[in-house]
Design an enzyme around this catalytic site. Structure first.
Site, PDB file in Angstrom:
ATOM      1  N   VAL A 159       0.823  -1.166  -0.220  1.00  0.00           N
ATOM      2  CA  VAL A 159      -0.008   0.062   0.003  1.00  0.00           C
ATOM      3  C   VAL A 159       0.847   1.268  -0.028  1.00  0.00           C
ATOM      4  CG1 VAL A 159      -1.659   1.592   1.173  1.00  0.00           C
ATOM      5  CG2 VAL A 159      -1.898  -1.243   1.030  1.00  0.00           C
ATOM      6  N   CYS A 160       2.013   1.207   0.972  1.00  0.00           N
ATOM      7  CA  CYS A 160       2.865   2.389   0.812  1.00  0.00           C
ATOM      8  C   CYS A 160       3.513   2.580  -0.541  1.00  0.00           C
ATOM      9  CB  CYS A 160       3.905   2.245   1.950  1.00  0.00           C
ATOM     10  SG  CYS A 160       3.335   1.909   3.702  1.00  0.00           S
ATOM     11  N   THR A 161       3.780   1.590  -1.055  1.00  0.00           N
ATOM     12  CA  THR A 161       4.403   1.839  -2.414  1.00  0.00           C
ATOM     13  C   THR A 161       3.417   2.442  -3.454  1.00  0.00           C
ATOM     14  OG1 THR A 161       5.573  -0.218  -2.126  1.00  0.00           O
ATOM     15  CG2 THR A 161       5.581   0.638  -4.497  1.00  0.00           C
ATOM     16  N   LEU A 201       3.045   6.484  -2.186  1.00  0.00           N
ATOM     17  CA  LEU A 201       4.337   7.228  -2.685  1.00  0.00           C
ATOM     18  C   LEU A 201       4.367   7.664  -3.957  1.00  0.00           C
ATOM     19  CD1 LEU A 201       4.922   6.689   0.668  1.00  0.00           C
ATOM     20  CD2 LEU A 201       7.277   7.311   0.065  1.00  0.00           C
TER      21      LEU A 201
END
Ligand code: BEZ
Length: 211
Positions: free
Chosen positions: A44-46, A49
């Site tokens: 999810v973070c990928t 960002l």
């Protein structure tokens, strides 16, 4: 101590993927979206960002810088960055803070132990050019943020900083705005065009910029 809207965003000096920064000096004269994510090399973070990197030109148009944070190391941030570019099509184009000692995370209350571990949740702070906190949002680790919504809120914050007005549900730039409680309808008619009173307390007008 909890941070509230209107508080001065605490200053800090920290290592980032763009080198050491002192936060207030780094953001001088600009608005900032300061957001945390749980961990590098997570799916999810990928996506988050990457989406933020793709929208950076839109934030720049609004005199707004982006800066991210997690409790991972600079080495991890730098090793992860190419994946963000590969997956989103836009290279990482803003700094990520390496908060391994968790000083900044605690200062901004970004660690919520009920959310599983001692990494940061998905906090968002929008901070204005005078370093005042203008918005804070907290998302759980399992839910990725909508960066179009963050841009939309920024538009509302910047408009309502310039003019005494409010924006209704789901407002986007160009939509009609709300005459705030406390302003008489007669006063609103002097300030705005096309004032319409649906209820004594619910009045719409054209946004000043759209006239
Ligand atoms: C993610 O970024 O994919 C993620 C991180 C922590 C918990 C759940 C999802």
């Amino acid at each position: 101590m909890a941070l509230h809207l209107g508080d001065i965003a605490p200053n800090f000096t920290v290592d980032t993927t763009d080198g050491e920064i002192s936060f207030h000096d780094w953001k001088a004269g600009k608005w900032t979206v300061f957001f945390s994510h749980p961990a590098d090399f997570t799916p999810v973070c990928t996506t988050e960002l990457g989406r933020a990197a793709a929208l950076r030109p839109e934030f720049e148009k609004r005199n707004t810088s982006l800066i991210a944070l997690s409790v991972d190391s600079i080495e991890d941030h730098r090793a992860w960055a190419p994946d963000i570019g590969e997956m989103s099509g836009t290279a990482l184009n803003f700094p990520i803070i390496a908060d391994q000692d968790k000083v900044v995370s605690h200062l901004y209350d970004m660690i919520h132990p009920g959310e599983g571990d001692t990494s940061t949740v998905r906090s968002v702070f929008i901070i204005d050019e005078d370093n005042k906190i203008r918005l804070s949002l907290t998302y759980p680790k399992s839910t990725g943020r909508n960066f179009d919504e963050i841009l939309r809120v920024l538009d509302s914050l910047q408009l309502t900083s310039m003019h005494t007005l409010a924006t209704p549900a789901d407002w986007t730039p160009g939509d009609r705005v709300i005459v705030p409680p406390g302003m008489t309808t007669d006063d609103a008619k002097v300030r705005f065009s096309n004032v319409e009173e649906l209820k004594p307390y619910l009045r719409y007008a054209d946004a000043p910029d759209s006239e």
